[in-house]
Design a protein around this motif. Structure first.
Motif, PDB file in Angstrom:
ATOM      1  N   LEU A   1      51.643  32.555  46.340  1.00 47.70           N
ATOM      2  CA  LEU A   1      50.291  32.041  46.576  1.00 47.70           C
ATOM      3  C   LEU A   1      49.597  31.789  45.234  1.00 47.70           C
ATOM      4  N   PRO A   2      48.970  30.635  45.042  1.00 45.57           N
ATOM      5  CA  PRO A   2      48.284  30.356  43.774  1.00 45.57           C
ATOM      6  C   PRO A   2      47.213  31.393  43.451  1.00 45.57           C
ATOM      7  N   LYS A   3      47.032  31.631  42.158  1.00 45.31           N
ATOM      8  CA  LYS A   3      46.041  32.598  41.707  1.00 45.31           C
ATOM      9  C   LYS A   3      44.645  32.219  42.203  1.00 45.31           C
ATOM     10  N   GLY A   4      43.913  33.244  42.620  1.00 43.22           N
ATOM     11  CA  GLY A   4      42.531  33.056  43.025  1.00 43.22           C
ATOM     12  C   GLY A   4      42.327  32.804  44.503  1.00 43.22           C
ATOM     13  N   VAL A   5      43.361  32.361  45.205  1.00 38.90           N
ATOM     14  CA  VAL A   5      43.192  32.098  46.641  1.00 38.90           C
ATOM     15  C   VAL A   5      42.882  33.392  47.387  1.00 38.90           C
ATOM     16  N   LEU A   6      43.609  34.453  47.040  1.00 38.35           N
ATOM     17  CA  LEU A   6      43.345  35.777  47.624  1.00 38.35           C
ATOM     18  C   LEU A   6      42.940  36.739  46.521  1.00 38.35           C
ATOM     19  N   ASN A   7      41.839  37.432  46.746  1.00 40.10           N
ATOM     20  CA  ASN A   7      41.339  38.435  45.809  1.00 40.10           C
ATOM     21  C   ASN A   7      41.062  39.716  46.583  1.00 40.10           C
TER      22      ASN A   7
ATOM     23  N   VAL B   1      38.361  36.830  50.004  1.00 35.42           N
ATOM     24  CA  VAL B   1      38.119  38.080  49.291  1.00 35.42           C
ATOM     25  C   VAL B   1      38.235  39.198  50.317  1.00 35.42           C
ATOM     26  N   LEU B   2      39.096  40.150  50.035  1.00 37.47           N
ATOM     27  CA  LEU B   2      39.380  41.254  50.958  1.00 37.47           C
ATOM     28  C   LEU B   2      38.865  42.561  50.383  1.00 37.47           C
ATOM     29  N   LYS B   3      38.100  43.309  51.193  1.00 34.08           N
ATOM     30  CA  LYS B   3      37.669  44.650  50.806  1.00 34.08           C
ATOM     31  C   LYS B   3      38.220  45.650  51.813  1.00 34.08           C
ATOM     32  N   PRO B   4      39.250  46.408  51.425  1.00 30.53           N
ATOM     33  CA  PRO B   4      39.778  47.421  52.346  1.00 30.53           C
ATOM     34  C   PRO B   4      38.876  48.648  52.402  1.00 30.53           C
TER      35      PRO B   4
ATOM     36  N   ASN C   1      51.442  52.376  42.418  1.00 27.69           N
ATOM     37  CA  ASN C   1      51.068  52.141  41.024  1.00 27.69           C
ATOM     38  C   ASN C   1      50.246  50.869  40.828  1.00 27.69           C
ATOM     39  N   LEU C   2      49.966  50.143  41.893  1.00 29.83           N
ATOM     40  CA  LEU C   2      49.181  48.923  41.761  1.00 29.83           C
ATOM     41  C   LEU C   2      47.747  49.259  41.366  1.00 29.83           C
ATOM     42  N   LEU C   3      47.196  48.499  40.427  1.00 33.93           N
ATOM     43  CA  LEU C   3      45.789  48.678  40.079  1.00 33.93           C
ATOM     44  C   LEU C   3      44.925  48.225  41.248  1.00 33.93           C
ATOM     45  N   PRO C   4      43.719  48.783  41.393  1.00 37.88           N
ATOM     46  CA  PRO C   4      42.958  48.613  42.636  1.00 37.88           C
ATOM     47  C   PRO C   4      42.276  47.266  42.820  1.00 37.88           C
ATOM     48  N   GLN C   5      42.126  46.482  41.732  1.00 34.40           N
ATOM     49  CA  GLN C   5      41.456  45.197  41.855  1.00 34.40           C
ATOM     50  C   GLN C   5      42.454  44.078  41.548  1.00 34.40           C
ATOM     51  N   TYR C   6      42.431  43.065  42.381  1.00 31.64           N
ATOM     52  CA  TYR C   6      43.267  41.891  42.160  1.00 31.64           C
ATOM     53  C   TYR C   6      42.343  40.685  42.213  1.00 31.64           C
ATOM     54  N   ILE C   7      41.948  40.202  41.037  1.00 27.46           N
ATOM     55  CA  ILE C   7      40.919  39.161  40.944  1.00 27.46           C
ATOM     56  C   ILE C   7      41.460  38.002  40.129  1.00 27.46           C
ATOM     57  N   ASN C   8      41.484  36.836  40.752  1.00 20.88           N
ATOM     58  CA  ASN C   8      41.972  35.610  40.116  1.00 20.88           C
ATOM     59  C   ASN C   8      43.389  35.790  39.563  1.00 20.88           C
TER      60      ASN C   8
ATOM     61  N   THR D   1      45.693  46.293  48.296  1.00 22.56           N
ATOM     62  CA  THR D   1      46.555  45.882  47.188  1.00 22.56           C
ATOM     63  C   THR D   1      47.985  45.549  47.634  1.00 22.56           C
ATOM     64  N   LEU D   2      48.458  46.190  48.680  1.00 23.10           N
ATOM     65  CA  LEU D   2      49.767  45.838  49.238  1.00 23.10           C
ATOM     66  C   LEU D   2      49.777  44.378  49.678  1.00 23.10           C
ATOM     67  N   ILE D   3      48.701  43.945  50.318  1.00 26.26           N
ATOM     68  CA  ILE D   3      48.617  42.569  50.810  1.00 26.26           C
ATOM     69  C   ILE D   3      48.542  41.588  49.643  1.00 26.26           C
ATOM     70  N   ALA D   4      47.788  41.961  48.604  1.00 24.45           N
ATOM     71  CA  ALA D   4      47.733  41.114  47.413  1.00 24.45           C
ATOM     72  C   ALA D   4      49.127  40.965  46.793  1.00 24.45           C
ATOM     73  N   LYS D   5      49.865  42.074  46.727  1.00 18.56           N
ATOM     74  CA  LYS D   5      51.209  42.046  46.147  1.00 18.56           C
ATOM     75  C   LYS D   5      52.143  41.151  46.963  1.00 18.56           C
ATOM     76  N   ILE D   6      52.042  41.245  48.281  1.00 14.81           N
ATOM     77  CA  ILE D   6      52.893  40.429  49.151  1.00 14.81           C
ATOM     78  C   ILE D   6      52.672  38.945  48.885  1.00 14.81           C
TER      79      ILE D   6
END
Length: 486
Positions: free
Chosen positions: A199-205, A175-178, A6-13, A188-193
């Motif tokens: 991890l502070p916002k924006g470090v991983l997108n 910035v990760l593009k799977p 159910n995670l949305l596909p973009q994780y930005i900032n 998105t799994l990695i962003a969620k982890i």
């Protein structure tokens, strides 16, 4: 219901959202071929936001105390361990990986996270002497800045984390593009982890998109100073060329055509087991998989008989079944490409002594003999449960056969005389070679990478530390210096 679906596909900032493109992407279960998620792709504008977020966040993240950085990576380990069953479930559904494969991949991820957790305390510098009186030279190890990571569909959880975790640990923004077929497990799994790890916002997108939407913008964008790519050699060469024009450092882990060598004094039972594992794990969709088995003629017939017997016992089918070894290929395109390769091999004179059926996206094992070095089966990477067995008369011919390829990623040699094996290994044009083992090995503290068309650079351990950092020289003149003119 698996929450990761159910995670949305973009994780930005630090914000979960959909992409701004009208292009709809579908997430297809390779086994059932049913769509279980749809989402809008990211645009160039989304990509720009992601890179800018990474750049802004990195300026603060670089200076965060190493104890805090280490704690976040340790939290990530704990989260993966806690959610292991849910992660196994999504690997099976999104990738068609078997439970065995999922378990193996999660173990690799945990190991690389634990290794990366040591990096904040390994950002060491040096004080070096100077030929100039009263000068002090300080050399600092510093992050490169922002790293762009592009990951593939086969082991996306691990192959994304393999670059993401060390890059974050050394103070970079990412910035990760799977791959479009592995948006969750590779992105998105990695962003969620890391979100849950603190991890502070924006470090991983994370951006999920199609190349038709962004073209070369991921590489050409002025923010990233380093690009880490894992995937095909064709795409890797293009990325290397584009990055080179923009003076960006690249780390390319590309295709393979690995040889597993069986010498005349080998332990046949061990060699057969290693050869089966090295080809059929995750349906052969591993860059390190053994594409070619090169067997000494003295034991060739015995090896083939034992190998075929074991291959015929492999179960194919639903990857959710714990007894399944051979699950589906990632998509229909890969199936069609494999079928063309099989037909080409037959037309060139190779003999299929085992030839399973194709059922949906599942290709049952195919074993070829009478393969010679010039055949396409011996020259091209086969990303499927298809293996070629070659007969060689002596060590010199074995070495010649093994080196007769444009690739050089992994390999294995089976012999009871380990020094004989080591001497042969030294003569093989490959980045990694394993004696009395399989071709599939990846350890978090040992240099990983290939030669020739298999890639550029090395990752893991000290090599990852070097890959995602650079050096800054600061000199201090403690006593007034006299110049030749003023």
């Amino acid at each position: 219901m698996n929450a990761f679906k159910n995670l949305l596909p973009q994780y930005i900032n630090g914000v979960w959202r959909d992409g701004n493109s009208h292009t709809k992407m579908k997430n297809i279960n390779p086994y059932t071929q049913q769509c279980f998620a749809t989402y809008k792709a990211a645009t160039k504008e989304d990509l720009n936001e992601a890179y800018e977020a990474a750049q802004n966040a990195q300026k603060q993240w670089e200076h965060v105390n190493p104890v805090t950085k280490r704690s976040i990576l340790e939290n990530a380990v704990s989260y993966v361990e806690e959610k292991k069953e849910k992660i196994i479930d999504i690997i099976i559904e999104e990738l068609g990986g078997t439970r065995l494969k999922a378990d193996f991949e999660i173990g690799l991820v945990i190991n690389i996270l634990k290794e990366a957790a040591t990096f904040p305390f390994r950002m060491e510098g040096k004080i070096l002497p100077s030929p100039i009186d009263h000068k002090e030279n300080r050399v600092y190890r510093v992050p490169v800045g922002v790293v762009g990571v592009i990951s593939p569909f086969n082991f996306p959880f691990f192959l994304s984390m393999k670059s993401v975790a060390p890059a974050i640990a050394t103070g970079n923004g990412v910035v990760l593009k799977p791959h479009e077929d592995s948006a969750i497990t590779g992105g998105t799994l990695i962003a969620k982890i890391f979100e849950e790890a603190g991890l502070p916002k924006g470090v991983l997108n994370v951006i999920t998109t199609e190349i038709s939407e962004i073209g070369d913008a991921f590489i050409e964008h002025p923010v990233p100073r380093s690009i880490s790519f894992t995937g095909s050699t064709v795409v890797g060469k293009h990325i290397g060329a584009v990055a080179g024009k923009h003076l960006k450092e690249v780390h390319l882990e590309l295709g393979g055509n690995s040889a597993l060598i069986v010498l005349d004094d080998a332990d046949l039972e061990l060699a057969v087991s290693a050869a089966v594992f090295s080809r059929f794990t995750h349906q052969g969709q591993i860059c390190m998989s053994a594409n070619r088995l090169i067997v000494h003629e003295k034991i060739y017939d015995s090896f083939v008989d034992k190998y075929v017997e074991k291959v015929k016992g492999l179960t194919s089918g639903d990857p959710r079944d714990e007894e399944t070894i051979i699950g589906p290929l990632i998509n229909e395109r890969q199936v069609k490409n494999t079928e063309k390769m099989i037909e080409k091999g037959l037309s060139e004179g190779a003999k299929a002594i085992v030839k399973g059926e194709t059922k949906g996206n599942i290709i049952e094992p195919v074993v070829f003999t009478d393969v010679t070095p010039e055949m396409s089966l011996a020259q091209e990477e086969v990303f499927a449960p298809v293996i070629s067995i070659m007969k060689a008369k002596d060590d010199e011919e074995i070495i010649a056969f093994a080196n007769d390829t444009n690739y050089g990623l992994s390999g294995a040699i089976h012999t009871r005389n380990v020094e004989r094996g080591a001497e042969i290994a030294k003569r093989l044009d490959t980045g990694m070679i394993h004696i009395n083992d399989g071709t599939i090995n990846d350890e978090p503290n040992v240099a990983f990478g290939g030669m020739k068309n298999s890639g550029v650079g090395r990752l893991n351990g000290t090599w990852s530390l070097d890959a995602f950092t650079t050096f800054k020289w600061i000199s201090i003149q403690h006593v007034r210096r006299e110049y030749p003119y003023s």
